[in-house]
Design an enzyme around this catalytic site. Structure first.
Site, PDB file in Angstrom:
ATOM      1  N   ARG A 114      24.542  27.206-141.782  1.00  0.00           N
ATOM      2  CA  ARG A 114      23.154  27.663-141.656  1.00  0.00           C
ATOM      3  C   ARG A 114      22.825  28.715-142.704  1.00  0.00           C
ATOM      4  O   ARG A 114      21.730  28.716-143.265  1.00  0.00           O
ATOM      5  CB  ARG A 114      22.922  28.219-140.260  1.00  0.00           C
ATOM      6  CG  ARG A 114      22.994  27.123-139.220  1.00  0.00           C
ATOM      7  CD  ARG A 114      22.676  27.620-137.848  1.00  0.00           C
ATOM      8  NE  ARG A 114      22.129  26.519-137.061  1.00  0.00           N
ATOM      9  CZ  ARG A 114      21.484  26.652-135.917  1.00  0.00           C
ATOM     10  NH1 ARG A 114      21.304  27.852-135.414  1.00  0.00           N
ATOM     11  NH2 ARG A 114      21.012  25.615-135.282  1.00  0.00           N
TER      12      ARG A 114
ATOM     13  N   CYS B  29      13.158  19.495-131.744  1.00  0.00           N
ATOM     14  CA  CYS B  29      13.187  20.940-131.526  1.00  0.00           C
ATOM     15  C   CYS B  29      14.394  21.280-130.661  1.00  0.00           C
ATOM     16  O   CYS B  29      14.904  20.434-129.927  1.00  0.00           O
ATOM     17  CB  CYS B  29      11.905  21.329-130.799  1.00  0.00           C
ATOM     18  SG  CYS B  29      11.728  23.081-130.456  1.00  0.00           S
TER      19      CYS B  29
ATOM     20  N   GLU C 246       6.543  18.132-131.646  1.00  0.00           N
ATOM     21  CA  GLU C 246       6.338  18.412-133.077  1.00  0.00           C
ATOM     22  C   GLU C 246       5.982  17.088-133.740  1.00  0.00           C
ATOM     23  O   GLU C 246       6.809  16.183-133.777  1.00  0.00           O
ATOM     24  CB  GLU C 246       7.627  18.987-133.676  1.00  0.00           C
ATOM     25  CG  GLU C 246       8.094  20.245-132.945  1.00  0.00           C
ATOM     26  CD  GLU C 246       9.397  20.824-133.521  1.00  0.00           C
ATOM     27  OE1 GLU C 246       9.955  20.235-134.471  1.00  0.00           O
ATOM     28  OE2 GLU C 246       9.836  21.856-133.001  1.00  0.00           O
TER      29      GLU C 246
ATOM     30  N   HIS D 167      17.503  20.958-125.240  1.00  0.00           N
ATOM     31  CA  HIS D 167      17.660  21.439-123.853  1.00  0.00           C
ATOM     32  C   HIS D 167      17.283  20.335-122.864  1.00  0.00           C
ATOM     33  O   HIS D 167      17.941  20.145-121.838  1.00  0.00           O
ATOM     34  CB  HIS D 167      16.782  22.673-123.596  1.00  0.00           C
ATOM     35  CG  HIS D 167      17.270  23.914-124.264  1.00  0.00           C
ATOM     36  ND1 HIS D 167      18.410  24.571-123.855  1.00  0.00           N
ATOM     37  CD2 HIS D 167      16.783  24.628-125.300  1.00  0.00           C
ATOM     38  CE1 HIS D 167      18.591  25.629-124.616  1.00  0.00           C
ATOM     39  NE2 HIS D 167      17.614  25.689-125.512  1.00  0.00           N
TER      40      HIS D 167
ATOM     41  N   TYR E 150       5.444  34.415-128.681  1.00  0.00           N
ATOM     42  CA  TYR E 150       5.487  33.111-128.022  1.00  0.00           C
ATOM     43  C   TYR E 150       4.515  32.169-128.734  1.00  0.00           C
ATOM     44  O   TYR E 150       3.356  32.525-128.954  1.00  0.00           O
ATOM     45  CB  TYR E 150       5.097  33.263-126.543  1.00  0.00           C
ATOM     46  CG  TYR E 150       5.024  31.947-125.817  1.00  0.00           C
ATOM     47  CD1 TYR E 150       6.186  31.205-125.575  1.00  0.00           C
ATOM     48  CD2 TYR E 150       3.810  31.426-125.403  1.00  0.00           C
ATOM     49  CE1 TYR E 150       6.124  29.998-124.924  1.00  0.00           C
ATOM     50  CE2 TYR E 150       3.740  30.208-124.748  1.00  0.00           C
ATOM     51  CZ  TYR E 150       4.896  29.499-124.508  1.00  0.00           C
ATOM     52  OH  TYR E 150       4.834  28.288-123.874  1.00  0.00           O
TER      53      TYR E 150
ATOM     54  N   THR F 188      14.141  22.864-128.072  1.00  0.00           N
ATOM     55  CA  THR F 188      13.630  22.566-126.724  1.00  0.00           C
ATOM     56  C   THR F 188      13.976  21.136-126.311  1.00  0.00           C
ATOM     57  O   THR F 188      14.362  20.883-125.166  1.00  0.00           O
ATOM     58  CB  THR F 188      12.095  22.749-126.706  1.00  0.00           C
ATOM     59  OG1 THR F 188      11.800  24.090-127.071  1.00  0.00           O
ATOM     60  CG2 THR F 188      11.511  22.457-125.342  1.00  0.00           C
TER      61      THR F 188
HETATM   62 ZN    ZN Z   1       9.421  22.987-131.132  1.00  0.00          ZN
END
Ligand code: ZN
Length: 348
Positions: free
Chosen positions: A203, A41, A67, A46, A290, A43
């Site tokens: 993309r 992900c 995931e 990061h 969210y 995330t």
């Molecule tokens: Zn994710």
């Protein structure tokens, strides 16, 4: 079976490290899942990069990843409605039971939520402990690699189903994997035109392969020309902001009909100026999105996958977990769709 390999944020610096860890103990209400496949992900990138958000949020050391798809290999004493060998994915948000929201069944709004792979030990490992409550069994038609991307597909479904899309004209800003999957969902549920914008040609090309959408490169094309060509006299009925870009949100507000509805999933870097008066005068509804609705999004998502929703081509790269460095390099290049790691081959 008492030790396993896992991808660990082992040090407060960029990178992830493959380490040997104990297989997690499970409590009476938990299951132990043998991981088959995981998705990487944004995330996780990061966390790899160890940016400000990651430094503020992620304890070190921590097994990362949220995931996943796998199978149940052990169950706590009080788990009665699942079975050993059951293939599954699961909700990575671990909720509390005390807040008003949780107690009224709005689990996705629980402020006590903790995320696996972010606050709690994650799924980039041979085994994951998960509360049985969070397990989502997979039907046979959903294989492990699709199972491994149900978390981000859930973000896409949650965003896309925020507003009625039947017959509507939809503008999606940001052709990352979630934007692309949201476009596929919008198509699947009966939107009329689905236009997706980005400034990354790779993309946009991927978006056009995955879904029947109109890709627009806003660096080289004027969105207004496209909108006129599609004979939208007033603009888009529903917007989905998936890019976190201030310019994209501005353009979206500009492009909406009076009374348009916008779902926001993209996260801007820090505070960003917003032209609120335009939003007021256009009577626009804005909804922050969210995670996934637990478990309504999961139900709808699986039902749509069983009924022809096809997002497989959003997965552009597959690697055995031993090649996780390469996999993260691909992710960090910004030129991939979803990248899936296979944990069923030994991590060397
Ligand atoms: Zn994710």
């Amino acid at each position: 079976m008492d030790s396993m390999t896992a991808l660990v944020k082992a040090r407060p610096e960029p990178g992830l490290w493959m380490e040997t860890r104990p297989v997690p103990d499970i409590g009476v209400d938990d299951v132990l899942i043998r991981i088959h496949k995981t998705g990487i992900c944004g995330t996780d990138v990061h966390i790899w990069n160890w940016d400000d958000w990651a430094q503020r949020t992620v304890p070190v050391p921590l097994i990362t990843g949220h995931e996943f798809a796998g199978e149940i290999v052990a169950m706590g004493r009080d788990v009665t409605d699942l079975a050993i060998g059951q293939r599954c994915s699961g909700e990575g948000h671990l909720i509390g039971h005390r807040s008003r929201q949780a107690r009224s069944g709005k689990f996705h709004l629980d402020p006590e939520t903790r995320g696996i792979g972010v606050n709690e030990p994650g799924a980039f490992a041979q085994y994951l402990r998960l509360p049985a409550f969070n397990v989502v069994p997979l039907p046979d038609v959903i294989d492990d690699e699709i199972g491994a991307i149900l978390d981000p597909l859930g973000n896409a479904v949650h965003t896309a189903l925020s507003f009625d899309l039947v017959g509507e004209d939809v503008l999606i800003a940001g052709a990352g994997p979630i934007g692309i999957m949201a476009a596929a969902v919008a198509r699947h549920v009966g939107a009329r035109h689905v236009v997706i914008t980005d400034i990354n040609p790779d993309r946009l090309a991927l978006a056009a392969q995955v879904a029947d959408v109109i890709p627009v490169n806003v660096a080289t094309e004027d969105l207004r020309d496209v909108t006129h060509r599609l004979k939208m006299t007033q603009g888009y009925d529903v917007g989905m902001e998936m890019s976190g870009s201030q310019a994209a949100l501005d353009q979206m507000v500009e492009s909406m009909v009076m009374g348009g509805r916008i779902a926001l999933l993209g996260i801007p870097p820090g505070k960003s100026p917003v032209d609120w008066s335009r939003i007021v005068f256009k009577a626009i509804t804005i909804k922050g999105v969210y995670g996934r609705e637990i478990f309504e999004t999961w139900y709808k998502m699986i039902a749509m996958l069983e009924n022809g929703l096809d997002v497989r081509r959003v997965i552009t790269h597959r690697f055995p977990v031993a090649q996780y460095q390469t996999a993260f390099d691909v992710m960090r290049s910004g030129r991939s769709g979803k990248v899936v790691l296979d944990w069923t081959t030994p991590a060397a």
